[in-house]
Design a protein around this motif. Sequence first.
Motif, mmCIF file in Angstrom:
data_model
loop_
_atom_site.group_PDB
_atom_site.id
_atom_site.type_symbol
_atom_site.label_atom_id
_atom_site.label_comp_id
_atom_site.label_asym_id
_atom_site.label_seq_id
_atom_site.Cartn_x
_atom_site.Cartn_y
_atom_site.Cartn_z
ATOM 1 N N ASN A 172 -6.350 0.700 -13.926
ATOM 2 C CA ASN A 172 -6.076 0.579 -12.429
ATOM 3 C C ASN A 172 -4.566 0.214 -12.271
ATOM 4 N N GLN A 173 -3.822 0.283 -13.237
ATOM 5 C CA GLN A 173 -1.984 0.316 -13.223
ATOM 6 C C GLN A 173 -1.640 -0.850 -12.011
ATOM 7 N N PRO A 174 -2.091 -2.023 -12.649
ATOM 8 C CA PRO A 174 -1.704 -3.243 -12.037
ATOM 9 C C PRO A 174 -0.099 -3.664 -12.146
ATOM 10 N N ALA A 175 0.415 -4.260 -11.300
ATOM 11 C CA ALA A 175 1.790 -4.806 -11.245
ATOM 12 C C ALA A 175 1.532 -6.225 -10.635
ATOM 13 N N TYR A 176 2.482 -7.047 -11.436
ATOM 14 C CA TYR A 176 2.588 -8.361 -11.021
ATOM 15 C C TYR A 176 3.078 -8.453 -9.586
ATOM 16 N N GLY A 177 2.449 -9.539 -8.867
ATOM 17 C CA GLY A 177 2.547 -9.836 -7.476
ATOM 18 C C GLY A 177 2.909 -8.616 -6.814
ATOM 19 N N ASP A 178 3.944 -8.950 -6.042
ATOM 20 C CA ASP A 178 4.435 -7.859 -4.961
ATOM 21 C C ASP A 178 5.287 -6.957 -5.717
ATOM 22 N N THR A 179 5.890 -7.204 -6.938
ATOM 23 C CA THR A 179 6.865 -6.214 -7.528
ATOM 24 C C THR A 179 6.240 -4.953 -8.047
ATOM 25 N N ASP A 180 7.199 -4.267 -8.691
ATOM 26 C CA ASP A 180 6.776 -3.020 -9.326
ATOM 27 C C ASP A 180 7.003 -3.256 -10.837
ATOM 28 N N GLU A 181 6.715 -4.477 -11.240
ATOM 29 C CA GLU A 181 6.681 -4.824 -12.754
ATOM 30 C C GLU A 181 5.232 -4.584 -13.098
ATOM 31 N N GLU A 182 4.744 -3.170 -13.638
ATOM 32 C CA GLU A 182 3.644 -3.033 -14.001
ATOM 33 C C GLU A 182 3.109 -3.571 -15.404
ATOM 34 N N LEU A 183 1.906 -4.070 -15.755
ATOM 35 C CA LEU A 183 1.160 -4.297 -16.843
ATOM 36 C C LEU A 183 1.313 -3.355 -17.919
ATOM 37 N N PRO A 184 1.399 -3.682 -19.185
ATOM 38 C CA PRO A 184 1.225 -2.707 -20.284
ATOM 39 C C PRO A 184 0.094 -1.744 -20.239
ATOM 40 N N ARG A 185 0.050 -0.448 -20.296
ATOM 41 C CA ARG A 185 -1.043 0.380 -20.322
ATOM 42 C C ARG A 185 -0.966 1.121 -21.718
ATOM 43 N N GLU A 186 -2.192 1.116 -22.252
ATOM 44 C CA GLU A 186 -2.426 1.564 -23.629
ATOM 45 C C GLU A 186 -3.613 2.342 -23.672
ATOM 46 N N LEU A 187 -3.718 3.350 -24.659
ATOM 47 C CA LEU A 187 -4.825 3.970 -25.237
ATOM 48 C C LEU A 187 -4.951 3.707 -26.565
#
Length: 275
Positions: A172-187
């Motif tokens: 779901n391409q989440p980001a921390y709080g109201d920032t554009d710092e995305e969580l790692p996405r991995e396959l």
Amino acid sequence: MIKRTSIISLFISTISVALWVIFTSPLKAQSVIGAKAISMGQIGVSIPNSEWAVFNNSALLPTDGNQFSFYGFRYAGIAEITDMAASINMPSKIGVFGIGIHRYGFNLFSENRFRIAYKNSEGKIHYGTSLSYIHVFQGENYGSAGAIGLNLGVAAEITQSFWLGARATNVNQPAYGDTDEELPRELAAGLSYNPTEKAQIVSEIVKDIHFPLSFRTGIEYEFFTAFYARAGITTKPSTYSFGFGYGSNRWGINFAVQQHNPLGMSPALDLSIRI
């Protein structure tokens, strides 16, 4: 409000400058949990009935009774960068449920994960999903923030000794709080094969969207009844590892050591109890 530059500065200040210079990749909590997985080359996406499947691939949550597991991994022997985790797996009539908690860091910087997972199957096809709440905390009023990630897993039992598995993290391409710092996405995708009753071979490929493709492989052999020796390697980053473990119907214990150049050796230990 979370400040990315402050996170890095604060973290670096707790570690010696000399050690920081030799780091070649960004520090982050491991996505693969479990001493067996570490000793076999940081694998886990295709191992059936793993007690750490709530983190590694929810489609492979164990079905053979309730399990409680505890895990620790100390990066290069540095107490401030230690992974600690616990998991609970609970089979039911409508599927298998899993709960996992994971903490990485120390009192001035930490990343904490809480995960709930569900798995079911249709014939030889197994499927699962999990939700993670990830919270980053920074001391000294530098702020903190959280995000919710959705993870998917699938596995296929081709034969009793040959499994395929795959997972997708934070789809779901989440980001921390109201920032554009995305969580790692991995396959990740891989296979596990038991050429004999005493041996298991596992191979995987893992791709984080921000890092090169990593190949991982490992082998396990049962030298004595319920006593296992293991070894594995990874690329990107280049590591090799080994370990051993004991497993009975009621409990199991595993130990691993991972060698990363130039970081050095990192030990891991886990304990599982079945009820």
